[in-house]
Design an enzyme around this catalytic site. Structure first.
Site, PDB file in Angstrom:
ATOM      1  CE  LYS A 142      -4.320   1.081  -0.282  1.00  0.00           C
ATOM      2  NZ  LYS A 142      -5.114   0.626  -1.420  1.00  0.00           N
ATOM      3  CB  SER A 189      -8.076   0.745  -3.460  1.00  0.00           C
ATOM      4  OG  SER A 189      -7.835   0.703  -2.064  1.00  0.00           O
TER       5      SER A 189
END
Length: 583
Positions: free
Chosen positions: A187, A384
Site C-alpha cells: 500500500k 482499492s
C-alpha cells in the site's frame, strides 16, 4: 464572513443570468425531445474522428456543453457508438482519425482499437494523421491502414515511466507530522508522507505494472504495423522520437510525411469527393446515426461509477473531475426495486477512496445481486475502493490493462504542533474524557490513540478481505495473499481469480443478458437524465465557484487543487497507491 460574501456574489451572478438561461434551456430541452435522427448529406462519406484531451467513460451531456459554449467532453461510450454506427452506414467509406494528445488510460485505448479493427473488417479504410503523436495517440493510430505524420512533427514513442513525489521533507520543514496507519505491504499511497524513497515492495509492483503495460503497447504496435517488436522498443530506447521524422518512416512506423491538407486531399480521392474541401461527418452527428431500436419492457441498466469515492461534502467541482458518492448506493437501490430492470451492468473506473462510502455501495451491490444479476465492467482502473464496490458482482469483466486489486486500507492523521509553534499559535483544550479530543491537530497523538486507530484500520482491512472472499468464492487467506495493497493488471487479475473475463463493456452486457435469461430488452443508462434546468443551474453555479477560485488564487490555483487532494486522503482510505498519468 467570506462564505456569506461569496454566497451573495454567486446569487447575484446567477440571478442576473437566470432568465436568459431558462429561456434557452427550455428551447433546447424541447428541441432535443422533438429532434429526429440526422441524415447524411450527399458526399458525407468520411467520418472524422477527432480525439484529443480528456476522455471519460460515461456519455457526455452535449446540450449543456452547447448552451454554455464549451467544447463537448469526449466520452468512450460515444466514441464506440460512433465507430459502430460508421461501420453500419453504407454511405460511410472510411474514417479520418485526427489525433492530438488523448488523455486516457490504455484500457480505453484498447477498447477503441478493437472497435477500429472491427470497422476495418467491413472493408472500409482508416487513415490516421497527427501534427505530433503522443505515445497513446500513436498506439491508437497504429491500427489504421495508413498512418501519416506532419513533416515537422514528432512520433513520441518514449517508453513508460512512473514518478512518485515525496512530501516528508517539506512537511518536516513546515512543522507538520503525518501519523500514518496502514495494512498492506504494497500500500504505497502513504509512502510519500513517511519516506524519501520507494519501498522495495512498492518499486516491485510499479515495475511489474509498467513493464507489462509497455510490453502490451510494443506488441500491439508491432502486430498492427507488421514490424518486429524490437523495432518499436528500439525506436524508444535510441531516442529516435527527437530524430528527423524520416527515421519513423525508415522504421516503418508511419507511412508518410504529409501536411494536413495533403492528407485531406488523399481522403477526398479515397472517398471519391470532388469538392475543394473534404466533407466529413463529426462525432456528435455520427453517434446519433443509429436506427431507433424497438423498446421492450425488459431493461438492462448500465450504471457508471467514475472518479474518486468520496463523501458528498468533498465533491466540490473541479473541471475534468468526477466523483462517486453514496448517491450511487441510492441509484442501485432504485434499480433493485424496478421490476422492469432485469440486469445491471456496473461500469467502474475509479482509483478508490473512502472506505466507509465503499462499504455502503458494496452493500447495495450485494442486495441488488439477490434479485437480479450484476456484472461489473472495469475501465482504466477499478482499484482499492473501486475493487471493493465490484467484488460482490456475479461476474467481473476487465480490460487486459485495467489497473485493479490494491486490496488494502490506510489512514492519515496530521499533527500540526510544529506548524503552530512556527506561527506562534496557542491552544488549550478542556475535555470530559481521555479521548474526547482525539484527532486534535494541535498536539501529538498519544500511543493509546495510535493503537486504537491502527486497530480500526486492521478491522477495515479484514472487512475488505471478507467482502472479497465472499464475492469471489475464495478464502480470506487467498485474498490476503493477493491483497496487501498490491495492484494487478487485468491479465494478472484474471490469472489470480480476481476477475472472470477480459473484455469491454459490450461483453459485460452480453453476460448480464445471459445471466438474466432474457432475449429482447432495452438498454438504458442509469441514473435517468435529471431535470435539464436544474442541472444547468447547478453546473453554472459550479463553474462560477471555480471561476472565482481561479481569479482569487491566480497561478496558485493548481496548488489549491493539490492541497484539496491531499486533504481528501485524511481519514480511513481504500485508495490506489499512486496516480497514473495518461499513456
Amino acid at each position: 464572513m467570506f462564505a456569506s460574501t461569496l454566497g451573495v456574489i454567486l446569487a447575484v451572478v446567477l440571478l442576473s443570468t437566470v432568465t436568459g438561461l431558462l429561456t434557452i434551456a427550455m428551447c433546447m430541452s424541447i428541441g432535443s425531445k422533438s429532434g429526429t435522427t440526422p441524415i447524411l448529406s450527399p458526399g458525407e462519406s468520411v467520418f472524422k474522428l477527432s480525439l484529443s484531451g480528456a476522455m471519460l467513460d460515461s456519455p457526455a451531456d452535449r446540450s449543456l456543453s452547447l448552451l454554455l459554449g464549451e467544447d463537448e467532453t469526449l466520452s468512450l461510450k460515444d466514441v464506440l457508438t460512433a465507430i459502430r454506427n460508421a461501420r453500419e452506414q453504407s454511405a460511410i467509406q472510411g474514417i479520418y482519425l485526427d489525433l492530438g494528445v488523448l488523455q486516457t488510460g490504455t484500457a480505453s485505448i484498447d477498447a477503441i482499437r478493437r472497435a477500429l479493427t472491427d470497422f476495418r473488417g467491413s472493408g472500409k479504410f482508416i487513415v490516421a494523421y497527427a501534427d505530433n503523436y503522443s505515445q497513446g495517440s500513436y498506439f491508437l493510430a497504429s491500427v489504421a491502414d495508413e498512418v501519416y505524420l506532419n513533416p515537422q512533427g514528432l512520433l513520441g514513442l518514449t517508453g513508460i515511466a512512473s514518478q512518485t513525489l515525496f512530501y516528508r521533507g517539506l512537511l518536516e520543514k513546515a512543522g507538520i507530522e503525518m501519523n500514518v496507519f496502514k495494512v498492506g505491504t504494497y500500500k504505497g499511497a502513504v509512502e510519500p508522507f513517511m519516506s524519501d524513497q520507494l519501498s522495495d515492495a512498492n518499486r516491485e509492483q510499479i515495475t511489474s505494472y509498467i513493464t507489462g503495460l509497455w510490453g502490451h503497447v510494443v506488441n500491439g504496435i508491432a502486430e498492427s504495423r507488421q514490424v518486429p517488436a524490437s523495432t518499436v522498443s528500439g525506436f524508444a530506447d535510441e531516442g529516435l522520437f527527437f530524430a528527423a521524422p524520416s527515421k519513423a518512416m525508415e522504421s516503418r512506423l508511419i507511412d508518410g510525411l504529409k501536411f494536413r491538407s495533403e492528407v485531406e486531399n488523399l481522403l477526398k480521392e479515397k472517398a471519391g469527393q470532388t469538392g475543394q474541401r473534404l466533407k466529413t461527418v463529426s462525432l456528435s452527428k455520427m453517434k446519433k446515426l443509429e436506427p431507433k431500436a424497438r423498446k421492450y419492457r425488459n431493461k438492462v441498466a448500465v450504471v457508471y461509477a467514475e472518479g474518486e469515492i468520496t463523501a458528498a461534502s468533498m465533491s466540490s467541482p473541479y473541471q475534468g473531475e468526477k466523483y462517486i458518492t453514496e448517491a450511487l448506493a441510492d441509484e442501485l437501490r432504485k434499480l433493485r426495486e424496478d421490476e422492469q430492470v432485469k440486469a445491471v451492468v456496473l461500469r467502474v473506473n475509479s482509483p478508490g477512496g473512502s472506505a466507509f462510502i465503499s462499504e455502503q455501495i458494496w452493500k447495495e451491490v450485494s442486495e441488488l445481486k439477490k434479485t437480479k444479476p450484476v456484472v461489473v465492467s472495469m475501465g482504466n482502473m477499478a482499484a482499492s475502493g473501486g475493487y471493493y464496490i465490484a467484488c460482490a458482482a456475479n461476474k467481473i469483466v476487465a480490460e487486459a490493462n485495467t489497473l485493479t486489486g490494491s486490496i488494502g486500507v490506510f489512514g492519515i492523521f496530521p499533527n500540526l504542533t510544529g506548524l503552530f509553534g512556527k506561527l506562534a499559535l496557542g491552544s488549550e483544550v478542556v475535555k470530559t474524557g481521555k479521548y474526547a479530543d482525539l484527532g486534535n491537530l494541535a498536539r501529538p497523538m498519544m500511543d493509546e490513540e495510535k493503537a486504537l486507530i491502527q486497530g480500526y484500520v486492521e478491522r477495515c482491512y479484514q472487512t475488505f478481505l471478507t467482502r472479497c472472499s465472499d464475492g469471489r468464492g475464495m478464502s480470506t487467506g487467498e485474498i490476503d495473499a493477493l491483497g496487501q495493497g498490491r495492484i494487478w493488471r487485468g491479465e494478472q487479475a484474471l490469472e489470480a481469480g480476481l476477475v472472470d473475463e477480459l473484455g469491454g463493456l459490450d461483453r459485460a452486457i452480453d453476460l448480464a443478458v445471459n445471466l438474466a435469461g432474457i432475449y429482447n430488452y432495452t438498454l438504458i443508462t442509469a441514473p435517468a437524465p435529471k431535470d435539464f434546468i436544474l442541472e444547468l443551474l447547478k453546473k453554472q453555479l459550479d463553474e462560477t465557484k471555480v471561476s472565482l477560485m481561479r481569479d482569487m488564487a491566480g497561478e496558485d490555483y493548481e496548488y489549491f487543487k493539490t492541497l484539496r487532494r491531499l486533504r481528501s486522503t485524511y481519514g480511513i482510505q481504500a485508495r490506489i497507491p499512486y496516480d497514473l498519468k495518461p499513456l
